[in-house]
Design a protein around this motif. Structure first.
Motif, PDB file in Angstrom:
ATOM      1  N   GLY A 294       0.776  -1.239   0.000  1.00 38.53           N
ATOM      2  CA  GLY A 294       0.000   0.000   0.000  1.00 38.53           C
ATOM      3  C   GLY A 294       0.803   1.281   0.000  1.00 38.53           C
ATOM      4  O   GLY A 294       0.377   2.289  -0.568  1.00 38.53           O
TER       5      GLY A 294
ATOM      6  N   HIS B 221      -2.047   2.908   3.153  1.00 41.35           N
ATOM      7  CA  HIS B 221      -1.741   3.087   4.577  1.00 41.35           C
ATOM      8  C   HIS B 221      -2.163   4.452   5.099  1.00 41.35           C
ATOM      9  O   HIS B 221      -2.591   4.582   6.244  1.00 41.35           O
ATOM     10  CB  HIS B 221      -0.252   2.837   4.841  1.00 41.35           C
ATOM     11  CG  HIS B 221       0.098   1.385   4.775  1.00 41.35           C
ATOM     12  ND1 HIS B 221      -0.281   0.491   5.752  1.00 41.35           N
ATOM     13  CD2 HIS B 221       0.744   0.658   3.833  1.00 41.35           C
ATOM     14  CE1 HIS B 221       0.151  -0.723   5.428  1.00 41.35           C
ATOM     15  NE2 HIS B 221       0.774  -0.649   4.260  1.00 41.35           N
TER      16      HIS B 221
ATOM     17  N   GLY C 146      -0.389  -7.248   1.738  1.00 47.15           N
ATOM     18  CA  GLY C 146       0.153  -7.934   0.577  1.00 47.15           C
ATOM     19  C   GLY C 146       0.900  -9.205   0.978  1.00 47.15           C
ATOM     20  O   GLY C 146       0.839 -10.212   0.266  1.00 47.15           O
TER      21      GLY C 146
HETATM   22  O1  IP8 Z   1       1.449  -2.592   2.348  1.00 43.48           O
HETATM   23  C1  IP8 Z   1      -1.653  -2.898   3.008  1.00 43.48           C
HETATM   24  O2  IP8 Z   1      -0.795  -3.711   2.276  1.00 43.48           O
HETATM   25  P1  IP8 Z   1       0.730  -3.857   2.703  1.00 43.48           P
HETATM   26  C2  IP8 Z   1      -2.728  -2.282   2.150  1.00 43.48           C
HETATM   27  O3  IP8 Z   1       1.250  -5.042   1.967  1.00 43.48           O
HETATM   28  C3  IP8 Z   1      -3.585  -1.296   2.832  1.00 43.48           C
HETATM   29  O4  IP8 Z   1       0.758  -4.083   4.209  1.00 43.48           O
HETATM   30  C4  IP8 Z   1      -4.956  -1.207   2.388  1.00 43.48           C
HETATM   31  C5  IP8 Z   1      -3.188  -0.493   3.778  1.00 43.48           C
END
Ligand code: IP8
Length: 274
Positions: free
Chosen positions: A75, A80, A178
């Motif tokens: 994200g 985030h 992710g």
């Molecule tokens: O950066 C989080 O994905 P990450 C996605 O892989 C959101 O932890 C919606 C914050």
């Protein structure tokens, strides 16, 4: 546990590559892509593609031995920022639909940039949005059905998933990272190799040197510290523990090593608990 190295017999090897949100976005500026970094990793992905022409990849009833690739991205300054604004995390939920669309919308925006730039490089990338297919139960167990992903793979496309918000029984919506997508897909699709492209060149020891190989958590516990197995949101210790349990070799490496990883070579730290 997975024991295979090449996926089901009729299918080619499956690689899952995660592009960390901190790699491809400017973490300090909301909703801003790090153009140079993103273009660098996408160039490496495009160069590694054996054949980007969907029609020639599909060889009908004889099965498809072409290497298959799934991309997942995080994200960064997209998801985030909105998740923090609305107090949503992997454990704290929201029942506010507008908060959900703010977080999901930001991730879709980043995803569309990734997809557009991959397609412009000849990579047949298409989005799969977790919000529409995944859910968590009250025990926090993730259900991520794979039909949408395998359907795209079978047709010769490169599915691109992203961290997202998903329904979570009893909590409304919570964040799906992710990393969780990567481990879930690696297990259900019996991935051959997993790669996490991060801002660091690998798992570092106490003198900031890349550890070449990790085969047991005890080997690195003194450097990484304790890991809380419920910590899915990023700590290196938790990441290593998750990857050791995967049943497929995983690598953590920096943006410069994407080509090396996709060429099948040792990149950054190899984590293999099999
Ligand atoms: O950066 C989080 O994905 P990450 C996605 O892989 C959101 O932890 C919606 C914050």
């Amino acid at each position: 546990m997975l024991g295979n190295t090449n996926g089901p017999d009729h299918e080619g090897p499956l690689t899952i590559l995660k592009l960390g949100g901190s790699v491809i976005t400017d973490k300090d500026t909301p909703e801003t892509v790090d153009d140079a970094a993103l273009d660098g990793v996408l160039d490496a992905i495009a160069e590694a593609q054996p054949d980007s022409d969907v029609e020639t990849i599909d060889d009908g009833h004889d099965g498809n031995q072409q290497p298959r690739l799934i991309i997942v991205h995080g994200g960064g300054s997209f998801g985030h920022v909105h998740a923090a604004e609305h107090g949503v995390s992997t454990t704290e939920g929201t029942t506010d639909a507008a908060a959900g669309t703010a977080i999901h919308g930001a991730m879709k925006h980043l995803n569309s940039v990734v997809i557009d730039r991959l397609q412009s490089r000849g990579v047949p990338a298409l989005p799969v949005h977790p919000l529409s297919v995944a859910t968590r139960n009250t025990e926090r167990n993730l259900s991520l059905p794979t039909e949408a992903v395998t359907g795209l793979l079978d047709a010769g496309f490169v599915p691109v998933l992203h961290g997202d918000v998903i329904s979570h029984a009893g909590c409304g919506l919570t964040v799906l990272s992710g990393d969780e997508i990567v481990t879930s897909l690696a297990r259900s699709l019996q991935a051959t190799r997993v790669g996490l492209c991060s801002t660091v060149p690998g798992v570092l020891d106490d003198r900031e040197r890349v550890i070449a190989s990790i085969t047991a958590f005890e080997d690195v516990e003194s450097v990484l510290g304790e890991s809380d197995s419920t910590d899915v949101s990023g700590g290196m210790a938790g990441k290593v523990r998750e990857l050791l349990a995967l049943g497929a070799p995983a690598h953590i490496f920096g943006p410069d090593a994407v080509s090396t990883f996709l060429a099948g070579h040792q990149a950054g730290t190899r984590i293999d608990g099999r």
